[in-house]
Design an enzyme around this catalytic site. Sequence first.
Site, PDB file in Angstrom:
ATOM      1  N   LYS A 178       0.890  -1.172   0.000  1.00 37.91           N
ATOM      2  CA  LYS A 178       0.000   0.000   0.000  1.00 37.91           C
ATOM      3  C   LYS A 178       0.923   1.216   0.000  1.00 37.91           C
ATOM      4  O   LYS A 178       1.431   1.639   1.039  1.00 37.91           O
ATOM      5  CB  LYS A 178      -0.872  -0.023   1.257  1.00 37.91           C
ATOM      6  CG  LYS A 178      -2.239   0.615   1.086  1.00 37.91           C
ATOM      7  CD  LYS A 178      -2.199   2.083   0.747  1.00 37.91           C
ATOM      8  CE  LYS A 178      -2.030   2.946   1.964  1.00 37.91           C
ATOM      9  NZ  LYS A 178      -1.826   4.377   1.603  1.00 37.91           N
ATOM     10  N   GLU A 254       9.421   1.285  11.025  1.00 41.95           N
ATOM     11  CA  GLU A 254      10.370   2.401  10.953  1.00 41.95           C
ATOM     12  C   GLU A 254       9.527   3.661  11.108  1.00 41.95           C
ATOM     13  O   GLU A 254       8.732   3.972  10.226  1.00 41.95           O
ATOM     14  CB  GLU A 254      11.111   2.414   9.607  1.00 41.95           C
ATOM     15  CG  GLU A 254      11.857   1.141   9.253  1.00 41.95           C
ATOM     16  CD  GLU A 254      13.040   0.855  10.154  1.00 41.95           C
ATOM     17  OE1 GLU A 254      13.385   1.700  11.002  1.00 41.95           O
ATOM     18  OE2 GLU A 254      13.622  -0.238  10.019  1.00 41.95           O
ATOM     19  N   CYS A 288      13.344  11.022   7.226  1.00 41.63           N
ATOM     20  CA  CYS A 288      13.159  10.613   8.627  1.00 41.63           C
ATOM     21  C   CYS A 288      14.445  10.785   9.421  1.00 41.63           C
ATOM     22  O   CYS A 288      14.415  10.991  10.628  1.00 41.63           O
ATOM     23  CB  CYS A 288      12.701   9.168   8.676  1.00 41.63           C
ATOM     24  SG  CYS A 288      13.815   8.072   7.790  1.00 41.63           S
ATOM     25  N   GLU A 390       8.161  16.281  15.675  1.00 40.90           N
ATOM     26  CA  GLU A 390       8.714  16.152  14.325  1.00 40.90           C
ATOM     27  C   GLU A 390       7.956  17.077  13.373  1.00 40.90           C
ATOM     28  O   GLU A 390       6.745  16.981  13.234  1.00 40.90           O
ATOM     29  CB  GLU A 390       8.569  14.705  13.851  1.00 40.90           C
ATOM     30  CG  GLU A 390       9.172  14.469  12.491  1.00 40.90           C
ATOM     31  CD  GLU A 390       8.938  13.044  11.990  1.00 40.90           C
ATOM     32  OE1 GLU A 390       7.804  12.562  12.059  1.00 40.90           O
ATOM     33  OE2 GLU A 390       9.911  12.430  11.515  1.00 40.90           O
TER      34      GLU A 390
HETATM   35  P1  NAD Z   1       1.960   8.343   7.589  1.00 37.66           P
HETATM   36  O1  NAD Z   1       2.097   7.550   8.839  1.00 37.66           O
HETATM   37  O2  NAD Z   1       0.977   9.451   7.559  1.00 37.66           O
HETATM   38  O3  NAD Z   1       1.543   7.391   6.378  1.00 37.66           O
HETATM   39  C1  NAD Z   1       2.327   6.284   6.004  1.00 37.66           C
HETATM   40  C2  NAD Z   1       1.452   5.255   5.328  1.00 37.66           C
HETATM   41  O4  NAD Z   1       0.520   4.734   6.267  1.00 37.66           O
HETATM   42  C3  NAD Z   1       0.630   5.803   4.161  1.00 37.66           C
HETATM   43  O5  NAD Z   1       0.644   4.850   3.133  1.00 37.66           O
HETATM   44  C4  NAD Z   1      -0.753   5.946   4.761  1.00 37.66           C
HETATM   45  O6  NAD Z   1      -1.788   5.871   3.824  1.00 37.66           O
HETATM   46  C5  NAD Z   1      -0.788   4.759   5.701  1.00 37.66           C
HETATM   47  N1  NAD Z   1      -1.731   4.863   6.813  1.00 37.66           N
HETATM   48  C6  NAD Z   1      -2.116   5.976   7.476  1.00 37.66           C
HETATM   49  N2  NAD Z   1      -2.976   5.647   8.470  1.00 37.66           N
HETATM   50  C7  NAD Z   1      -3.133   4.296   8.435  1.00 37.66           C
HETATM   51  C8  NAD Z   1      -3.893   3.364   9.198  1.00 37.66           C
HETATM   52  N3  NAD Z   1      -4.666   3.753  10.211  1.00 37.66           N
HETATM   53  N4  NAD Z   1      -3.806   2.053   8.877  1.00 37.66           N
HETATM   54  C9  NAD Z   1      -3.017   1.639   7.860  1.00 37.66           C
HETATM   55  N5  NAD Z   1      -2.288   2.479   7.098  1.00 37.66           N
HETATM   56  C10 NAD Z   1      -2.337   3.791   7.378  1.00 37.66           C
HETATM   57  O7  NAD Z   1       3.417   8.836   7.233  1.00 37.66           O
HETATM   58  P2  NAD Z   1       3.846   9.779   6.024  1.00 37.66           P
HETATM   59  O8  NAD Z   1       3.310  11.144   6.304  1.00 37.66           O
HETATM   60  O9  NAD Z   1       3.529   9.115   4.747  1.00 37.66           O
HETATM   61  O10 NAD Z   1       5.443   9.797   6.184  1.00 37.66           O
HETATM   62  C11 NAD Z   1       6.129  10.655   7.035  1.00 37.66           C
HETATM   63  C12 NAD Z   1       6.475   9.959   8.329  1.00 37.66           C
HETATM   64  O11 NAD Z   1       7.221   8.792   8.052  1.00 37.66           O
HETATM   65  C13 NAD Z   1       7.376  10.784   9.237  1.00 37.66           C
HETATM   66  O12 NAD Z   1       6.957  10.632  10.566  1.00 37.66           O
HETATM   67  C14 NAD Z   1       8.750  10.148   9.054  1.00 37.66           C
HETATM   68  O13 NAD Z   1       9.649  10.322  10.113  1.00 37.66           O
HETATM   69  C15 NAD Z   1       8.376   8.727   8.874  1.00 37.66           C
HETATM   70  N6  NAD Z   1       9.449   8.005   8.186  1.00 37.66           N
HETATM   71  C16 NAD Z   1      10.228   7.155   8.911  1.00 37.66           C
HETATM   72  C17 NAD Z   1      11.265   6.487   8.293  1.00 37.66           C
HETATM   73  C18 NAD Z   1      12.160   5.541   9.067  1.00 37.66           C
HETATM   74  O14 NAD Z   1      12.910   4.812   8.439  1.00 37.66           O
HETATM   75  N7  NAD Z   1      12.119   5.534  10.388  1.00 37.66           N
HETATM   76  C19 NAD Z   1      11.487   6.673   6.923  1.00 37.66           C
HETATM   77  C20 NAD Z   1      10.668   7.547   6.224  1.00 37.66           C
HETATM   78  C21 NAD Z   1       9.637   8.204   6.864  1.00 37.66           C
END
Ligand code: NAD
Length: 486
Positions: A178, A254, A288, A390
């Site tokens: 997804k 992550e 991130c 963040e």
């Molecule tokens: P997000 O959590 O908003 O969304 C990530 C994914 O989760 C999307 O595909 C979204 O549609 C899905 N999602 C959202 N709610 C959900 C639910 N209830 N059930 C299932 N899926 C759901 O994150 P984002 O805004 O896409 O990305 C930014 C975040 O990601 C930041 O917090 C960043 O630090 C983190 N990040 C972490 C790493 C790492 O390696 N630690 C790497 C990249 C990004």
Amino acid sequence: MKQISHFINGEFVAGREGRRFDKRSPLDNRVIASVSEAGRDEVNAAVAAARAALDGPWGRMTVTERTELLYAVANEINRRFDDFVAAEVADTGKPVSLASHLDIPRGAANFKIFADVVKNVPGEFFEMATPDGRGAINYALRRPVGVVGVVCPWNLPLLLMTWKVGPALACGNTVVVKPSEETPATATLLGEVMNKVGVPPGVYNVVHGFGPESAGEFLTRHPGVDGITFTGETRTGEAIMAAAAKGVRPVSFELGGKNAGIVFADADFDKAVAGITRSSFENCGQVCLGTERVYVQRPIFDRFAAALKASAEKLKIGAPNEPGVGLGPLISAEHRGKVLSYYDKARAEGATVVTGGGVPTIGGDAADGYWVQPTIWTGLPETSAVVREEVFGPCCHIAPFDTVEQAIALANDTEYGLATTVWTSNLSTAHRVAREIQVGLCWINSWFLRDLRTAFGGAKRSGIGREGGVHSLEFYTELRNVMVKL
Ligand code: NAD
């Protein structure tokens, strides 16, 4: 207009009539694609296809056959390099130079690396004594977990998605991906690659949509999914963990970060300025591992703040293919709203705005793009929301410190624990910080430099588990212990 469909059982499927959403360009807010949104039916079909492939051709393949296919996937991504760059740049607005140096090469490399890992992973074997003197042997088989649900963010779409799909497939699992609703293109393009090189239908599936009450939630709650790997925000991780509790399914996470950079007075000054410029502003701060809190030893504090300001102001903001461009737009209007709300908060809380703090003037077609200025603050208390939460934008707060102990305490004073970058020429200081800092990744005099065979992941609220090299096998395989009486 471009139509982006699900990829289920080797076919591009539009899904139910009327369930579509618009993908807008971060560069000018124009709709660039119409994307299918998966309901329960599409998710059910994708999980069923993944199960059938697991029980069928993919499950029966030898490691050699599987890894040959993964090398072919990597080669085909490289052959269609320009298509992948174009798709990633269209979705994210990031500079072409970044997508072609980082996102797409790493996307291809992730398949090669994990093919190599599974071919070379050592096994476990023990001989044991038995009372009859004939003994027994114990050995462990690594078996795939099964159907893996892969939920991805938008900041490094192909790179982070293949960082999961590569090891998952190498270990013999099948996947339902997804992608983020903001970046549907490259995951879909990868479906074409899978078909071209002959990966059996159902091994790699993609369903598009949102999180709650949409594809993300349907996938993570699906009882046919045996394990869930997720990269994204910590609070989304909480929701997914709750979903995974039903059926006691394993998760690999992550998550977010509020990473510190620590610059000691004995650091190579110019390299430290260049390093923090990169770690705070690359990909418009949407990394991130990026640095949003910078602690600088007092004797060089003013000089460092001035140099970082000058360096940030040199970054060219603009369209992906403009020569010398360093900063693109943010991913969405919504995300820009969030980042600008922190810019407002910083001002309201009395920050000194060293540079930026607003929206740059970009004219013409790009006037409606999601641009923000790279921003540096000083003078906020450590309790400020801007210092604790963040932001995920091109910004950092700089604060002074006096001693090593103080720097470590400041850096550790956060619920997160993803990464840190330390700048010093003193060997003991470097190793001491590395030991005492509560993170999964600690860079010394560098940032974002990592051998992909090593462990990647976050401490505290920044993740569960480690990915990379053999560490990925912890999640993507299960050990089966076989005991044989001789
Ligand atoms: P997000 O959590 O908003 O969304 C990530 C994914 O989760 C999307 O595909 C979204 O549609 C899905 N999602 C959202 N709610 C959900 C639910 N209830 N059930 C299932 N899926 C759901 O994150 P984002 O805004 O896409 O990305 C930014 C975040 O990601 C930041 O917090 C960043 O630090 C983190 N990040 C972490 C790493 C790492 O390696 N630690 C790497 C990249 C990004």
